[in-house]
Design an enzyme around this catalytic site. Structure first.
Site, PDB file in Angstrom:
ATOM      1  N   TYR A  64     -20.856  -2.141   2.300  1.00 12.27           N
ATOM      2  CA  TYR A  64     -19.889  -1.043   2.349  1.00 12.27           C
ATOM      3  C   TYR A  64     -18.940  -1.299   3.499  1.00 12.27           C
ATOM      4  O   TYR A  64     -19.369  -1.712   4.589  1.00 12.27           O
ATOM      5  CB  TYR A  64     -20.597   0.299   2.561  1.00 12.27           C
ATOM      6  CG  TYR A  64     -20.565   1.154   1.324  1.00 12.27           C
ATOM      7  CD1 TYR A  64     -19.348   1.504   0.748  1.00 12.27           C
ATOM      8  CD2 TYR A  64     -21.733   1.590   0.711  1.00 12.27           C
ATOM      9  CE1 TYR A  64     -19.298   2.272  -0.400  1.00 12.27           C
ATOM     10  CE2 TYR A  64     -21.690   2.361  -0.434  1.00 12.27           C
ATOM     11  CZ  TYR A  64     -20.465   2.709  -0.988  1.00 12.27           C
ATOM     12  OH  TYR A  64     -20.418   3.457  -2.123  1.00 12.27           O
ATOM     13  N   GLU A  66     -15.803   0.935   4.145  1.00 14.24           N
ATOM     14  CA  GLU A  66     -14.699   1.906   4.155  1.00 14.24           C
ATOM     15  C   GLU A  66     -13.989   1.859   5.498  1.00 14.24           C
ATOM     16  O   GLU A  66     -14.616   1.670   6.545  1.00 14.24           O
ATOM     17  CB  GLU A  66     -15.229   3.311   3.878  1.00 14.24           C
ATOM     18  CG  GLU A  66     -15.605   3.485   2.422  1.00 14.24           C
ATOM     19  CD  GLU A  66     -16.029   4.889   2.087  1.00 14.24           C
ATOM     20  OE1 GLU A  66     -15.673   5.823   2.820  1.00 14.24           O
ATOM     21  OE2 GLU A  66     -16.733   5.038   1.081  1.00 14.24           O
ATOM     22  N   ASP A 241       6.797  -2.379  -8.421  1.00 19.60           N
ATOM     23  CA  ASP A 241       5.491  -2.816  -8.929  1.00 19.60           C
ATOM     24  C   ASP A 241       5.715  -4.217  -9.504  1.00 19.60           C
ATOM     25  O   ASP A 241       6.275  -4.378 -10.586  1.00 19.60           O
ATOM     26  CB  ASP A 241       5.036  -1.828 -10.008  1.00 19.60           C
ATOM     27  CG  ASP A 241       3.725  -2.238 -10.655  1.00 19.60           C
ATOM     28  OD1 ASP A 241       3.292  -3.391 -10.461  1.00 19.60           O
ATOM     29  OD2 ASP A 241       3.155  -1.410 -11.382  1.00 19.60           O
ATOM     30  N   THR A 270      -0.834  -6.522  -8.823  1.00 20.58           N
ATOM     31  CA  THR A 270      -2.194  -6.969  -9.092  1.00 20.58           C
ATOM     32  C   THR A 270      -2.289  -8.391  -8.546  1.00 20.58           C
ATOM     33  O   THR A 270      -1.271  -9.015  -8.226  1.00 20.58           O
ATOM     34  CB  THR A 270      -2.510  -6.998 -10.599  1.00 20.58           C
ATOM     35  OG1 THR A 270      -1.496  -7.751 -11.258  1.00 20.58           O
ATOM     36  CG2 THR A 270      -2.576  -5.603 -11.179  1.00 20.58           C
ATOM     37  N   LYS A 273      -2.740 -11.616 -12.342  1.00 17.88           N
ATOM     38  CA  LYS A 273      -1.835 -11.993 -13.447  1.00 17.88           C
ATOM     39  C   LYS A 273      -1.181 -13.335 -13.089  1.00 17.88           C
ATOM     40  O   LYS A 273      -1.902 -14.308 -12.900  1.00 17.88           O
ATOM     41  CB  LYS A 273      -0.828 -10.872 -13.695  1.00 17.88           C
ATOM     42  CG  LYS A 273      -1.488  -9.555 -14.148  1.00 17.88           C
ATOM     43  CD  LYS A 273      -0.467  -8.538 -14.579  1.00 17.88           C
ATOM     44  CE  LYS A 273      -1.101  -7.285 -15.146  1.00 17.88           C
ATOM     45  NZ  LYS A 273      -1.399  -6.268 -14.120  1.00 17.88           N
ATOM     46  N   ARG A 279      -9.446 -10.348 -10.171  1.00 20.01           N
ATOM     47  CA  ARG A 279      -8.991  -9.060 -10.695  1.00 20.01           C
ATOM     48  C   ARG A 279      -8.917  -8.055  -9.543  1.00 20.01           C
ATOM     49  O   ARG A 279      -9.941  -7.771  -8.904  1.00 20.01           O
ATOM     50  CB  ARG A 279     -10.004  -8.614 -11.755  1.00 20.01           C
ATOM     51  CG  ARG A 279      -9.625  -7.479 -12.610  1.00 20.01           C
ATOM     52  CD  ARG A 279     -10.407  -7.518 -13.909  1.00 20.01           C
ATOM     53  NE  ARG A 279      -9.943  -8.616 -14.732  1.00 20.01           N
ATOM     54  CZ  ARG A 279      -8.810  -8.598 -15.435  1.00 20.01           C
ATOM     55  NH1 ARG A 279      -8.069  -7.517 -15.486  1.00 20.01           N
ATOM     56  NH2 ARG A 279      -8.428  -9.656 -16.129  1.00 20.01           N
TER      57      ARG A 279
HETATM   58  N1  DSN Z   1      -2.731  -4.058 -18.528  1.00 20.75           N
HETATM   59  C1  DSN Z   1      -1.623  -4.675 -17.878  1.00 20.75           C
HETATM   60  C2  DSN Z   1      -0.804  -5.468 -18.806  1.00 20.75           C
HETATM   61  O1  DSN Z   1      -1.370  -6.021 -19.744  1.00 20.75           O
HETATM   62  O2  DSN Z   1       0.391  -5.581 -18.629  1.00 20.75           O
HETATM   63  C3  DSN Z   1      -0.796  -3.687 -17.160  1.00 20.75           C
HETATM   64  O3  DSN Z   1      -1.622  -2.757 -16.540  1.00 20.75           O
END
Ligand code: DSN
Length: 478
Positions: A64, A66, A241, A270, A273, A279
């Site tokens: 943990y 936090e 974003d 994120t 990607k 992730r």
């Molecule tokens: N799920 C993502 C995507 O496929 O673009 C966005 O949150």
């Protein structure tokens, strides 16, 4: 036969897991086999490196932590501090940001952290003024009541879902569309492009607290300098974003007006990607918002995931290497080759092409819904996802589009020649699939007719295409 380090590591891990629950070990092995066999064109997916994957499978998961580095609510966080500080340092250096917060568990979490930070920082709250505090944890019950009423009236202007924006940019069924008084900007119906004059008009009229840029399904660059000018004119906080295109920012494909970091007050992303990490999510900002952002846990987030922060540090270190810039260039070259291959074969593409990692095919030209096209492609070994197109008559469930992206196949090593071959496979499936009918003879938006022999033939061709580009070539589980 002597095994390389990666094979040894993954085999040993599976052996240990198999001794407890063999079905989990089998599923992990099967997932690798499936991913090796699929022509993965999901624009938001990728393949993290073995080092990144292995950094997640260890005892950091047991801790943990936090709070933030050096200021935890739990004892014994010295090693977590090391990996969190490293991940944040790599992120700051990679993106040229003053501050990086690497705890968010996902992109949605990162956006919630950003919303809270902006709300807490920007609301000229009578409650805050009355209490004469800037520390939200010093507010009384009555202050909180007044603050809640005020926060609920704040405004957000973001890109609409059907134009390519994300759920969290103010879509009504998402919390962002409920916690903010929300309005959307779309794209020009003739070109499919963002019309910055229209965004400015909407911003002047609506006067949002937060102007959001960024997308999940817009195949073009966004001029963040212009968006910042619009935000400044109306006194909005400018949030970007960059979840989808963070890898293109990291790899310096998007620079100058197209790099969000120098222009936005706050940037979320994120890490899994185009950035090719584990992730998870991340927030970047200047010093003004840093304190509020660092309150993400426990204000908005559950306990941080130290094993994932360790993996973020590894992946971000990889993204700082020169070969990542080459990878990012190839992602875009591949997307453009795929778009050109599809256009040459008669496909209709939203905006007529791409300058990022994704292509949006309007499959109404083939007489199909997105759902029918997605399933027919899947039957043929091609993994994509359906997506709404601007002003989509089929809504967000059936849709009229197929979104395809190149980050994953580029990681595997496929190049522009293979993208043309991929376009041919997609074309073959979409031109030979027809819409099906319901039992009562009415047209179905889900059923479709595809010759099984054709699906089989395309699957084999997809496998042949992938055979030259093995996934995780150093990992041998057999
Ligand atoms: N799920 C993502 C995507 O496929 O673009 C966005 O949150």
């Amino acid at each position: 036969m002597s095994l390389n380090a990666e094979s040894t590591a993954f085999r040993s891990a599976l052996e240990v897991i198999r001794a407890v629950e063999p079905r989990v070990a089998d599923a992990i092995g099967a997932e690798l086999a499936d991913q090796r066999e699929s022509l993965k064109l999901i624009a938001s997916e990728n393949y993290a490196s073995p080092a990144t994957l292995l950094a997640m499978g260890n005892w950091f998961s047991d801790k943990y932590a936090e709070g933030t580095v050096g200021r935890r609510f739990y004892a014994g966080c010295q090693n977590v501090d090391t990996v969190e500080a490293l991940a944040a340092e790599h992120a700051r250096e990679l993106f040229g940001a003053a501050h990086a917060y690497v705890q968010p568990h996902s992109g949605i979490d990162a956006n919630l952290v950003a919303f809270w930070a902006v709300l807490a920082d920007r609301v000229e709250s009578p409650a805050l003024k009355k209490a004469q505090v800037r520390q939200v944890n010093e507010l009384t019950e009555a202050d909180w009541f007044a603050l809640r009423r005020e926060l609920g009236n704040q405004r957000m202007l973001g890109m609409s879902l059907d134009a390519g924006g994300h759920l969290t940019h103010g879509f009504r069924p998402n919390i962002s569309g409920k916690m903010f008084d929300q309005r959307s900007y779309g794209t020009d119906p003739a070109t499919g492009l963002i019309d910055y004059d229209k965004v400015a008009e909407a911003a002047r009229e609506f006067k949002p607290l937060i102007l959001v840029a960024g997308y999940s399904a817009y195949p073009r660059k966004v001029n963040f300098r212009i968006m910042r000018e619009i935000a400044d004119e109306v006194g909005a906080t400018f949030m970007v974003d960059m979840a989808h295109f963070a890898g293109l920012v990291a790899g310096k494909v998007f620079t100058g007006d197209f790099d969000p970091v120098p222009h936005a007050h706050i940037v979320t992303t994120t890490t899994h990607k185009s950035l090719r990490g584990p992730r998870g999510g991340m927030v970047l900002c200047g010093p003004e918002l840093a304190d509020q952002v660092d309150r993400g846990c426990p204000m908005v987030l559950g306990g941080p995931l130290p094993h994932v922060m360790a993996a973020k540090a590894v992946a971000l270190a990889e993204a700082r290497r020169p070969e990542f810039a080459d990878y990012a260039q190839r992602i875009v070259a591949n997307a453009q080759a795929l778009a050109e291959g599809l256009l040459r074969r008669g496909a209709k593409l939203v905006t007529g092409g791409t300058d990022n990692h994704l292509v949006l095919i309007d499959v109404s030209g083939y007489g199909l819904t997105g759902r029918q096209a997605e399933q027919a492609l899947l039957d043929s070994g091609i993994v994509t996802n359906r997506n709404a197109v601007p002003q989509d008559p089929n809504g967000a469930w059936y849709t009229s589009g197929i979104r395809i992206g190149t980050p994953a196949l580029t990681t595997r090593g496929l190049g522009t020649a293979e993208m043309d071959a991929t376009a041919e496979l997609i074309h073959a499936v979409l031109t030979q699939t027809t819409a099906g009918a319901n039992a009562d003879g009415t047209p179905s938006k889900a059923k479709y007719v595809l010759d099984a022999a054709l699906a089989d033939k395309v699957s084999k061709q997809a496998s042949e295409l992938l055979a030259t580009f093995p996934l995780y070539p150093a990992v041998n589980l057999a």
